[in-house]
Design a protein around this motif. Structure first.
Motif, PDB file in Angstrom:
ATOM      1  N   PHE C  41      57.995  20.986  35.080  1.00  0.00           N
ATOM      2  CA  PHE C  41      58.749  22.183  35.405  1.00  0.00           C
ATOM      3  C   PHE C  41      57.826  22.984  36.171  1.00  0.00           C
ATOM      4  CE2 PHE C  41      59.439  26.226  33.116  1.00  0.00           C
ATOM      5  CZ  PHE C  41      60.830  26.565  33.635  1.00  0.00           C
ATOM      6  N   GLN C  42      56.410  22.967  35.730  1.00  0.00           N
ATOM      7  CA  GLN C  42      55.589  23.901  36.481  1.00  0.00           C
ATOM      8  C   GLN C  42      55.349  23.464  38.019  1.00  0.00           C
ATOM      9  OE1 GLN C  42      52.390  23.590  33.879  1.00  0.00           O
ATOM     10  NE2 GLN C  42      52.705  25.710  33.001  1.00  0.00           N
ATOM     11  N   VAL C  45      57.936  24.841  40.114  1.00  0.00           N
ATOM     12  CA  VAL C  45      57.828  26.044  40.835  1.00  0.00           C
ATOM     13  C   VAL C  45      56.505  26.072  41.745  1.00  0.00           C
ATOM     14  CG1 VAL C  45      56.991  28.470  39.800  1.00  0.00           C
ATOM     15  CG2 VAL C  45      58.189  26.994  38.461  1.00  0.00           C
ATOM     16  N   LEU C  48      58.258  25.273  45.016  1.00  0.00           N
ATOM     17  CA  LEU C  48      58.962  26.749  45.333  1.00  0.00           C
ATOM     18  C   LEU C  48      58.283  27.501  46.025  1.00  0.00           C
ATOM     19  CD1 LEU C  48      61.905  28.479  44.814  1.00  0.00           C
ATOM     20  CD2 LEU C  48      60.625  29.389  42.930  1.00  0.00           C
ATOM     21  N   TYR C  49      57.059  27.981  45.744  1.00  0.00           N
ATOM     22  CA  TYR C  49      55.901  28.863  46.395  1.00  0.00           C
ATOM     23  C   TYR C  49      55.833  28.070  47.535  1.00  0.00           C
ATOM     24  CZ  TYR C  49      55.214  32.218  42.673  1.00  0.00           C
ATOM     25  OH  TYR C  49      55.434  33.231  41.710  1.00  0.00           O
ATOM     26  N   LEU C  75      48.919  32.697  51.614  1.00  0.00           N
ATOM     27  CA  LEU C  75      49.071  33.307  50.546  1.00  0.00           C
ATOM     28  C   LEU C  75      49.679  32.532  49.430  1.00  0.00           C
ATOM     29  CD1 LEU C  75      47.827  35.874  49.412  1.00  0.00           C
ATOM     30  CD2 LEU C  75      50.155  37.048  49.555  1.00  0.00           C
ATOM     31  N   PRO C  76      50.881  32.264  49.797  1.00  0.00           N
ATOM     32  CA  PRO C  76      51.358  31.168  48.490  1.00  0.00           C
ATOM     33  C   PRO C  76      50.661  30.041  48.272  1.00  0.00           C
ATOM     34  CG  PRO C  76      53.090  32.001  50.326  1.00  0.00           C
ATOM     35  CD  PRO C  76      52.035  32.093  50.760  1.00  0.00           C
ATOM     36  N   LEU C  79      47.847  31.094  46.095  1.00  0.00           N
ATOM     37  CA  LEU C  79      48.565  31.648  44.734  1.00  0.00           C
ATOM     38  C   LEU C  79      48.609  30.126  43.816  1.00  0.00           C
ATOM     39  CD1 LEU C  79      51.152  34.191  45.692  1.00  0.00           C
ATOM     40  CD2 LEU C  79      48.911  34.573  44.799  1.00  0.00           C
ATOM     41  N   ILE C  80      49.342  29.106  44.652  1.00  0.00           N
ATOM     42  CA  ILE C  80      49.575  28.080  43.711  1.00  0.00           C
ATOM     43  C   ILE C  80      48.247  27.257  43.607  1.00  0.00           C
ATOM     44  CG2 ILE C  80      50.466  25.838  44.082  1.00  0.00           C
ATOM     45  CD1 ILE C  80      52.404  28.457  43.312  1.00  0.00           C
ATOM     46  N   THR C  82      45.762  28.581  42.365  1.00  0.00           N
ATOM     47  CA  THR C  82      45.478  29.260  41.105  1.00  0.00           C
ATOM     48  C   THR C  82      46.381  28.606  40.098  1.00  0.00           C
ATOM     49  OG1 THR C  82      45.113  30.972  42.310  1.00  0.00           O
ATOM     50  CG2 THR C  82      45.192  31.216  39.947  1.00  0.00           C
ATOM     51  N   ALA C  83      47.626  28.610  40.380  1.00  0.00           N
ATOM     52  CA  ALA C  83      48.776  28.383  39.200  1.00  0.00           C
ATOM     53  C   ALA C  83      48.526  26.561  38.884  1.00  0.00           C
ATOM     54  CB  ALA C  83      50.141  28.257  39.931  1.00  0.00           C
ATOM     55  N   VAL C  86      45.901  26.617  36.411  1.00  0.00           N
ATOM     56  CA  VAL C  86      46.349  27.043  35.089  1.00  0.00           C
ATOM     57  C   VAL C  86      47.252  26.032  34.429  1.00  0.00           C
ATOM     58  CG1 VAL C  86      47.942  28.868  34.214  1.00  0.00           C
ATOM     59  CG2 VAL C  86      46.417  29.632  35.653  1.00  0.00           C
ATOM     60  N   ALA C  89      45.044  23.490  32.913  1.00  0.00           N
ATOM     61  CA  ALA C  89      44.535  23.945  31.788  1.00  0.00           C
ATOM     62  C   ALA C  89      45.522  23.675  30.487  1.00  0.00           C
ATOM     63  CB  ALA C  89      44.008  25.432  31.894  1.00  0.00           C
ATOM     64  N   THR C  90      46.920  24.194  30.930  1.00  0.00           N
ATOM     65  CA  THR C  90      47.936  23.961  29.986  1.00  0.00           C
ATOM     66  C   THR C  90      48.009  22.731  29.511  1.00  0.00           C
ATOM     67  OG1 THR C  90      48.787  26.096  31.074  1.00  0.00           O
ATOM     68  CG2 THR C  90      50.290  24.779  29.619  1.00  0.00           C
TER      69      THR C  90
END
Lengths: 484, 498, 130
Positions: C41-42, C45, C48-49, C75-76, C79-80, C82-83, C86, C89-90
């Motif tokens: 799921f992540q 996303v 998508l970015y 930039l995207p 951002l990704i 970073t995501a 994350v 980590a999740t």
């Protein structure tokens, strides 16, 4: 400044008693003497407040300004003077009586009892002198919560059940009906202060007046209007001094006092007459009055019978407010005093009988009059005052109520008052009659406690005194409804 | 000193973050606690300094690494965000002060210092969430705070293994929520090319009626509603609060959902406020309103039937979140202000309630449920006293903060929706009396069979508790501070709606 | 019509992945599979970015002498990055929890776990009764 001192004094005295009482738990004599002393100080300052009020001086004191429109403030009104006098005056008597009762009955947790007793009185005095609806509401709720430990004093299952009914009805109605009513007034008028002729006139359209009044009438559950009256009989599980002071004087009178305050100082009598917004309340209170008298007839438990009698007598006061003429409101205000004194006599007597004999059923009291003559004579006098027979104080208030209904041509109300008086005669006088004229059934041990018997008798005498010295009371009540 | 003042917006985030790294490597539990307390104390001091700074200017803007927005990340402290900042830092400090005894008891000794590390990380994450004005940076903090919170919840497994499941569910739902949020942010970035909140707010109205924006709004709101536990997205909350180690329950209950609600407000009023009418969010707010009403009743009814006291309080939190969201969904200045008032007050109330309940659990070494509390009030009078005050405050007794919230909430509801809404609110709050009374009654009545001796109450436990109870009463009387600031905040937010 | 379906095929992939991931999270009873679903799921996303940031024919955003060089939006991608961190980590935390759950319950199946909790509850209840 010097005059406002009396407001502090009357409010702070019970509060100080509340704080000191737990500290003195190791010294019962000192602890118990706080009650009468506090009562005398409070009564003294209430008397001074009353005389200042009669001289036309309007005392007020803002304790705390929450924001521009909300404040906790006190202001002396005619009704407040009366309620303050009643609460503080009877506190003296009741506190002496309570000492006798608690010791005679060897109750547990006496310190806790006296502690909450003082805080309840504090709340009642604050209600009496409150200057706006917020203050009234705050202390109304404090009164409810502070009396809970008193009602559930025995901490057994019966007390638990009764406590639930007590809290459920009183807090429930106050949250669901009274609070929105107060907030509606706040939104409509932008302030919560009391004004001699009401604040709502011109701020609310006429067809909503009965609705708003209904929120108040049912929200003030302490006035015990049917169908929210069940808490009062439930609260009778409490020790008798609690029933006497709180459920004949402080709590229920706080309820009807709040009703009268709302009717006269928030709605305004003239405004209610104009819009006939209170007509429905006349019938609701009349019905309450009759039904509860009938229920009282069926009760064999002495305190339960007195409780239903109280419900019916409270409706007299609400009725007086609902008729909404100066004389009827005057009658209602006088009835606060008269009923308080009369009913406290009866409760004192009931408690006195219980301590002496541990009897609580009316059918068991046959022939007890000879063993406890003073108590039953006091009971007899108190009953007469409740019924409204001269020369007892209660006759004045009924007289005024009837005058009020005549003034407004509510003839049916007069009939209802008459019928209810007959019912009063039956269910109250049955008790002394049985006690004096029926043969004594069994040998019952009677152990009297002087601290119980004398306050009872004194309270009975007070009903007669009040009949004679009615003038000052008339004077104050005359000033209530905007005649200043 | 000027250096500190200049960097205050980042200091409140970075202080707990840095200390959490230091604490993680310590082996001495007591030292870890002292350092954490120091860190949270510093954070509190910085927050209070920020308050004073803010009294001079309307908002403080801070560019992270001196990169100017919209490219760089901007931190903004304004009259709105200062409210949650103060809540988190003050409650965070009190809870840290309070935590040590419980952590020692409830967590394996060698894990305690790591726990403090996670604890500070949670606080840092929450602080970051509040201060950041960058939509994507917000996501990062969302994950920092919720991942560390999940780990903290799962640490309750020494006492009850259900904590693991509760933590797991929290993790999954929280991650889904955060991902929803990030989808929304992505879509917004796709149509506007910016991530800065105020920049977004300016650019969105220019787009006209745009489907991507509606979808983005929905995704962001849904994602945050999961975090804020708005009914019916609250199912992770009761178990997470109930099985977490005691201090964690206190911290999360008082702060975590509050911060999420604050973000909800930020999204709906700061980002989408200017485009409020273009997208007729007027009708959308009714979705929130009805959900809030359902939450009020569902939470209260669940609480009435719940036996486990911590879970009961968690259910009651769901209902109280309903009140807050209700105020916010009114979209009027008094409405939002009442939401903020209750936001603050409920933090005080719930912190106090959880603190007193877990204290009872600590003294008796038992899980506190409705049956085991019978007669406990006599054994722990001070805790009982604090509990009663906070419980009555929850019920809305006059002279407590709960009353002030209720007063303003009902007034706002009455002014915008008429009498039916206040009536529903009051009925639900009357219902809430049932469970409150169940607890008070249970504590007050004697145990019928056995006589148990008095328990010695510990000052390090009851002093923070008494502070919280005192605040409950103090702000119930001197409510001016809270009311005024809430109105300032709501006016600032509402002025964006055009 | 065809254009709408195939012209934006990258969005369709994102959409399909997203739904598969969410479906797994909701429907699967195994705690491990849920985490796999969540990761999927992540990842959708992330795609998508990246799709937003990619410009057809664009190169990596590296400064060159050619001023007219077309490059993708960096930039995207950042951002990704970073995501993704994350997300890792999740997943890591989720897996760690699953291991602990397996230790505590002896199972990672939701049904078995709730059954085991129920059994425990009844045991306690009977103990209290005795």
């Amino acid at each position: 400044m010097a005059n406002e001192f009396y407001i502090y004094l009357s409010i702070l005295t019970p509060l100080i008693a509340f704080f000191i009482t737990p500290l003195l738990s190791s010294n019962p004599n000192l602890r118990d003497s706080l009650g009468p002393i506090g009562g005398i100080i409070t009564f003294y300052s209430s008397l001074n407040i009353a005389s200042l009020y009669l001289n036309g001086e309007i005392l007020s004191y803002t304790f705390f300004q929450i924001n521009e429109t909300l404040s906790i403030s006190f202001k002396i009104t005619g009704l407040g003077v009366i309620f303050g006098l009643v609460a503080s005056g009877l506190w003296i008597l009741a506190s002496i009586y309570t000492i006798g009762y608690m010791r005679g009955n060897k109750e547990k947790n006496q310190t806790r009892f006296f502690t909450f007793y003082s805080i309840a009185i504090f709340a009642a005095i604050c209600i009496a002198y409150s200057g706006n609806l917020l203050t009234l509401f705050i202390f109304y709720e404090i009164l409810t919560f502070s009396t809970y430990p008193l009602v559930a004093h025995k901490q057994n299952n019966a007390a638990k059940q009764a406590g639930r009914i007590y809290m459920g009805i009183l807090v429930g109605t106050s949250i669901v009906f009274l609070l929105p009513a107060i907030i509606i007034v706040w939104v409509l008028t932008g302030s919560l202060d009391f004004a001699p002729n009401g604040v709502l006139k011109g701020n609310i359209s006429n067809e909503y007046v009965p609705f708003l009044l209904a929120l108040f009438a049912f929200g003030i559950g302490k006035a015990a209007l049917m169908p929210f009256h069940k808490w009062l009989p439930a609260a009778m599980v409490a020790p008798t001094p609690v029933s006497a002071l709180l459920h004949a004087v402080a709590v229920v009178k706080a309820g009807v006092f709040s009703m009268l305050v709302v009717i006269t100082y928030v709605f305004g009598i003239d405004f209610l007459t104009e819009t006939s917004g209170a007509v429905w309340l006349i019938w609701v209170s009349s019905i309450t009055l009759l039904i509860s008298s009938c229920i009282a007839l069926t009760k064999d438990d002495l305190k339960a019978r007195l409780a239903y009698s109280t419900i019916s007598q409270l409706s007299y006061i609400v009725l007086g407010g609902a008729i909404a003429t100066n004389i009827a409101v005057q009658g209602a205000a006088i009835h606060i005093v008269m009923h308080a004194v009369g009913k406290i006599t009866l409760f004192f007597a009931a408690g006195s009988i219980y301590v002496a004999t541990h009897l609580s059923k009316i059918s068991d009291l046959n022939g007890m009059g000879k063993s406890m003559p003073l108590t039953f004579i006091a009971f007899f006098i108190g009953s007469l005052s409740i019924i409204g027979v001269p020369p007892m104080g209660g006759s004045w208030s009924k007289f005024y109520l009837m005058l009020g209904s005549v003034e407004k041509d509510y003839l049916l109300v007069i009939y209802i008052l008459a019928i209810s008086t007959l019912l009063n005669v039956y269910y109250l006088l049955e008790i002394p009659a049985k006690a004096f004229f029926q043969p004594k059934r069994t040998n019952i041990q009677v152990t009297k406690h002087p601290l119980i018997v004398y306050p009872t008798f004194f309270a009975a005498m007070l009903t007669i005194v009040l009949f004679i010295y009615i003038e000052p009371l008339k004077h104050i009540t005359n000033l209530i409804s905007g005649n200043q | 000193m000027t250096f500190i003042i200049k960097n205050l917006p980042i200091l409140i985030v970075i202080t707990p973050l840095m200390f959490s790294l230091i604490v993680a490597v310590l082996s001495n539990n007591r030292l870890a606690w002292i350092l954490s307390t120091f860190a949270s104390f510093l954070t509190m001091i910085f927050s209070i300094l920020l308050c004073f700074e803010l009294s001079n200017n309307s908002n403080i803007s801070y560019y992270l690494g001196n990169w100017p927005p919209p490219l760089g990340i901007e931190y903004v402290i304004d009259k709105v965000s200062i409210i949650p900042i103060i809540i988190v830092s003050v409650i965070g400090f009190i809870a840290t002060l309070y935590a040590h005894n419980f952590f020692i008891l409830e967590i394996d000794r060698n894990l305690v210092s790591k726990t403090y590390s996670l604890w500070l990380l949670t606080i840092a994450g929450l602080m970051g969430l509040i201060t950041t004005a960058d939509a994507f940076n917000l996501f990062v903090f969302l994950e920092i705070s919720s991942l560390s919170a999940v780990a903290l919840v799962a640490l309750g497994s020494k006492m009850d293994r259900k904590a693991l499941i509760a933590g797991y569910n929290y993790l999954i739902l929280g991650a889904v929520g955060a991902t929803f949020y990030v989808i929304g942010v992505g879509l917004l970035y796709g149509v506007t090319g910016t991530l800065n909140m105020s920049d977004l707010a300016q650019k969105i109205p220019a787009l006209g009626l745009n489907k991507s924006v509606i979808v983005a709004f929905t995704f962001m709101m849904l994602g945050i509603m999961v975090k804020a536990a708005v009914f019916p997205l609250h199912i992770w909350l009761p178990n997470a609060y109930a099985y977490a180690p005691s201090p964690v329950s206190v911290l999360l209950a008082a702060t975590a959902t509050k911060v999420s609600i604050y973000i909800l407000v930020r999204i709906s009023y700061t980002i989408f406020g200017p485009s409020y009418e273009i997208y007729t969010f007027e009708s959308l707010r009714y979705v929130l309103l009805y959900l809030a009403i359902l939450a009020m009743f569902a939470g209260t009814i669940m609480a009435i039937f719940e036996k486990d006291v911590k879970k009961l309080l968690a259910h009651s939190s769901v209902a109280q979140i309903g009140y807050i969201v209700l105020g916010i969904s009114l979209a009027t200045s008094p409405g939002i202000a009442s939401g903020f008032i209750h936001l603050i007050n409920h933090a005080l109330i719930k912190a106090g309630l959880f603190m007193s309940v877990v204290a009872m659990g600590y003294y008796t070494l038992k899980r506190i449920d409705v049956n085991s509390i019978t007669g406990l009030g006599r054994q722990v009078p001070i805790t009982f006293f604090a509990f009663v005050i906070c419980a009555l405050s929850l019920a809305g007794l006059p002279l407590t903060v709960g009353f002030i919230s209720k007063l303003y909430l009902i007034k706002a509801a009455f002014m915008s929706e008429g009498i039916w809404l206040p009536f529903l609110i009051l009925v639900s709050s009357a219902l809430s009396l049932i469970y409150i009374w169940k607890l008070i009654e249970g504590l007050w009545y004697n145990k019928t069979n056995s006589k148990s001796e008095k328990i010695k109450e510990l000052p390090e436990i009851y002093i923070p508790l008494l502070i919280i109870s005192f605040l409950n009463i103090y702000f119930g009387i001197d409510a001016d501070l809270i009311i005024d600031n809430s109105f300032i905040a709501s006016d600032a937010l509402i002025s964006g709606i055009k | 019509m065809i254009d709408q379906i195939f012209g934006v095929w990258n969005y369709w992939i994102v959409f399909i992945l997203m739904m598969i991931g969410l479906y797994i999270v909701i429907s699967k009873k195994s705690l491990l599979k849920k985490i796999v679903g969540l990761a999927l799921f992540q990842t959708s996303v992330f795609l998508l970015y990246i799709t937003f940031g990619k410009i057809a024919g664009g190169t990596a955003p590296i400064l060159t002498d050619n001023v007219n060089e077309i490059y993708s939006n960096p930039l995207p991608h950042v951002l990704i990055l970073t995501a993704i961190v994350v997300g890792v980590a999740t997943t890591a935390l989720g897996l760690a929890l699953t291991v602990r759950i397996n230790k505590a319950y002896g199972s990672i199946n939701e049904n078995e776990i709730s059954a085991s909790d129920l059994v425990e509850y009844h045991k306690k209840y009977h103990e209290v009764k005795k």
